[in-house]
Design a protein around this motif. Sequence first.
Motif, PDB file in Angstrom:
ATOM      1  N   PHE A  53       0.857  -1.245  -0.062  1.00  0.00           N
ATOM      2  CA  PHE A  53       0.098   0.126   0.007  1.00  0.00           C
ATOM      3  C   PHE A  53       0.840   1.347  -0.153  1.00  0.00           C
ATOM      4  N   ILE A  54       1.870   1.249   0.686  1.00  0.00           N
ATOM      5  CA  ILE A  54       2.722   2.329   0.876  1.00  0.00           C
ATOM      6  C   ILE A  54       4.251   1.829   0.508  1.00  0.00           C
ATOM      7  N   GLU A  55       5.283   2.679   0.555  1.00  0.00           N
ATOM      8  CA  GLU A  55       6.290   2.393   0.337  1.00  0.00           C
ATOM      9  C   GLU A  55       7.059   3.432   1.396  1.00  0.00           C
ATOM     10  N   TYR A  56       7.764   2.669   2.504  1.00  0.00           N
ATOM     11  CA  TYR A  56       8.242   3.229   3.524  1.00  0.00           C
ATOM     12  C   TYR A  56       9.899   2.993   3.624  1.00  0.00           C
ATOM     13  N   LYS A  57      10.490   3.961   3.615  1.00  0.00           N
ATOM     14  CA  LYS A  57      11.908   3.967   3.862  1.00  0.00           C
ATOM     15  C   LYS A  57      12.556   4.664   4.949  1.00  0.00           C
ATOM     16  N   PRO A  58      12.831   3.662   5.963  1.00  0.00           N
ATOM     17  CA  PRO A  58      12.888   4.042   7.123  1.00  0.00           C
ATOM     18  C   PRO A  58      14.334   4.863   7.361  1.00  0.00           C
ATOM     19  N   ASP A  59      15.287   4.526   6.540  1.00  0.00           N
ATOM     20  CA  ASP A  59      16.701   4.961   6.538  1.00  0.00           C
ATOM     21  C   ASP A  59      16.553   6.500   6.025  1.00  0.00           C
ATOM     22  N   ALA A  60      15.647   6.607   4.968  1.00  0.00           N
ATOM     23  CA  ALA A  60      15.603   7.965   4.418  1.00  0.00           C
ATOM     24  C   ALA A  60      14.374   8.880   5.244  1.00  0.00           C
ATOM     25  N   GLY A  61      13.844   8.062   6.035  1.00  0.00           N
ATOM     26  CA  GLY A  61      12.488   8.873   6.890  1.00  0.00           C
ATOM     27  C   GLY A  61      11.525   9.316   5.870  1.00  0.00           C
ATOM     28  N   LEU A  62      11.130   8.617   4.950  1.00  0.00           N
ATOM     29  CA  LEU A  62       9.981   8.837   3.843  1.00  0.00           C
ATOM     30  C   LEU A  62       9.033   7.760   3.761  1.00  0.00           C
ATOM     31  N   VAL A  63       7.905   8.386   3.483  1.00  0.00           N
ATOM     32  CA  VAL A  63       6.678   7.367   3.157  1.00  0.00           C
ATOM     33  C   VAL A  63       5.937   8.066   1.937  1.00  0.00           C
ATOM     34  N   GLU A  64       5.560   7.096   1.148  1.00  0.00           N
ATOM     35  CA  GLU A  64       4.923   7.470  -0.191  1.00  0.00           C
ATOM     36  C   GLU A  64       3.773   6.095  -0.399  1.00  0.00           C
ATOM     37  N   VAL A  65       2.690   6.788  -1.157  1.00  0.00           N
ATOM     38  CA  VAL A  65       1.598   5.721  -1.292  1.00  0.00           C
ATOM     39  C   VAL A  65       1.964   4.871  -2.756  1.00  0.00           C
ATOM     40  N   GLN A  66       1.827   3.798  -2.559  1.00  0.00           N
ATOM     41  CA  GLN A  66       2.249   2.695  -3.633  1.00  0.00           C
ATOM     42  C   GLN A  66       1.095   2.520  -4.668  1.00  0.00           C
ATOM     43  N   GLY A  67      -0.062   2.201  -4.048  1.00  0.00           N
ATOM     44  CA  GLY A  67      -1.191   1.751  -4.685  1.00  0.00           C
ATOM     45  C   GLY A  67      -2.465   1.774  -3.957  1.00  0.00           C
ATOM     46  N   PRO A  68      -3.565   1.111  -4.214  1.00  0.00           N
ATOM     47  CA  PRO A  68      -4.771   1.224  -3.436  1.00  0.00           C
ATOM     48  C   PRO A  68      -4.453   0.401  -2.190  1.00  0.00           C
ATOM     49  N   PRO A  69      -5.347   0.964  -1.163  1.00  0.00           N
ATOM     50  CA  PRO A  69      -5.179   0.415   0.236  1.00  0.00           C
ATOM     51  C   PRO A  69      -6.099  -1.106  -0.180  1.00  0.00           C
ATOM     52  N   PRO A  70      -5.243  -2.077   0.678  1.00  0.00           N
ATOM     53  CA  PRO A  70      -6.047  -3.654   0.812  1.00  0.00           C
ATOM     54  C   PRO A  70      -7.386  -3.595   1.009  1.00  0.00           C
ATOM     55  N   LYS A  71      -7.948  -4.810   0.413  1.00  0.00           N
ATOM     56  CA  LYS A  71      -9.629  -4.843   0.787  1.00  0.00           C
ATOM     57  C   LYS A  71      -9.328  -6.081   1.820  1.00  0.00           C
ATOM     58  N   PHE A  72     -10.213  -5.995   2.589  1.00  0.00           N
ATOM     59  CA  PHE A  72     -10.171  -7.137   3.793  1.00  0.00           C
ATOM     60  C   PHE A  72     -11.524  -7.700   3.720  1.00  0.00           C
ATOM     61  N   THR A  73     -11.486  -9.079   3.782  1.00  0.00           N
ATOM     62  CA  THR A  73     -12.604  -9.843   3.727  1.00  0.00           C
ATOM     63  C   THR A  73     -12.963 -10.446   4.850  1.00  0.00           C
ATOM     64  N   ALA A  74     -12.407  -9.942   6.070  1.00  0.00           N
ATOM     65  CA  ALA A  74     -12.766 -10.615   7.344  1.00  0.00           C
ATOM     66  C   ALA A  74     -14.014 -10.284   7.951  1.00  0.00           C
ATOM     67  N   ILE A  75     -14.800 -11.024   8.660  1.00  0.00           N
ATOM     68  CA  ILE A  75     -16.012 -10.720   9.190  1.00  0.00           C
ATOM     69  C   ILE A  75     -15.735 -10.611  10.552  1.00  0.00           C
ATOM     70  N   PRO A  76     -16.067  -9.694  11.318  1.00  0.00           N
ATOM     71  CA  PRO A  76     -15.823  -9.465  12.900  1.00  0.00           C
ATOM     72  C   PRO A  76     -16.712 -10.217  13.358  1.00  0.00           C
ATOM     73  N   ARG A  77     -16.513 -10.903  14.628  1.00  0.00           N
ATOM     74  CA  ARG A  77     -17.362 -11.728  15.457  1.00  0.00           C
ATOM     75  C   ARG A  77     -17.613 -10.822  16.782  1.00  0.00           C
ATOM     76  N   LEU A  78     -18.907 -10.918  17.036  1.00  0.00           N
ATOM     77  CA  LEU A  78     -19.171 -10.250  18.277  1.00  0.00           C
ATOM     78  C   LEU A  78     -19.481 -11.209  19.337  1.00  0.00           C
ATOM     79  N   PRO A  79     -19.200 -10.816  20.554  1.00  0.00           N
ATOM     80  CA  PRO A  79     -19.696 -11.754  21.678  1.00  0.00           C
ATOM     81  C   PRO A  79     -20.909 -11.654  21.822  1.00  0.00           C
ATOM     82  N   VAL A  80     -21.761 -12.980  22.169  1.00  0.00           N
ATOM     83  CA  VAL A  80     -23.094 -12.702  22.343  1.00  0.00           C
ATOM     84  C   VAL A  80     -23.479 -12.720  23.766  1.00  0.00           C
TER      85      VAL A  80
END
Length: 80
Positions: A53-80
């Motif tokens: 999703f991003i390119e993070y260059k810790p040594d240079a201290g830089l962040v840049e968007v690389q593509g679209p955010p990931p899509k998640f298909t997880a279904i949250p479980r709520l306690p009953v």
Amino acid sequence: MDGNVHLKEQNRPVSVDEFVETVADWDDSAVDQEHIAIELQHTHLPKATEVNFIEYKPDAGLVEVQGPPPKFTAIPRLPV
């Protein structure tokens, strides 16, 4: 404005410090910028890099968007 929108709008690499300031302005919690920087650099930025999703260059201290955010298909479980 959230941090991801800021990165997209910049259309360039952004310093980690600038990104931390943006997230701190967006986040209404009482967390200080140092805590946000640690969370981003050690947890969130590496994870976002793993899913190309991003390119993070810790040594240079830089962040840049690389593509679209990931899509998640997880279904949250709520306690009953």
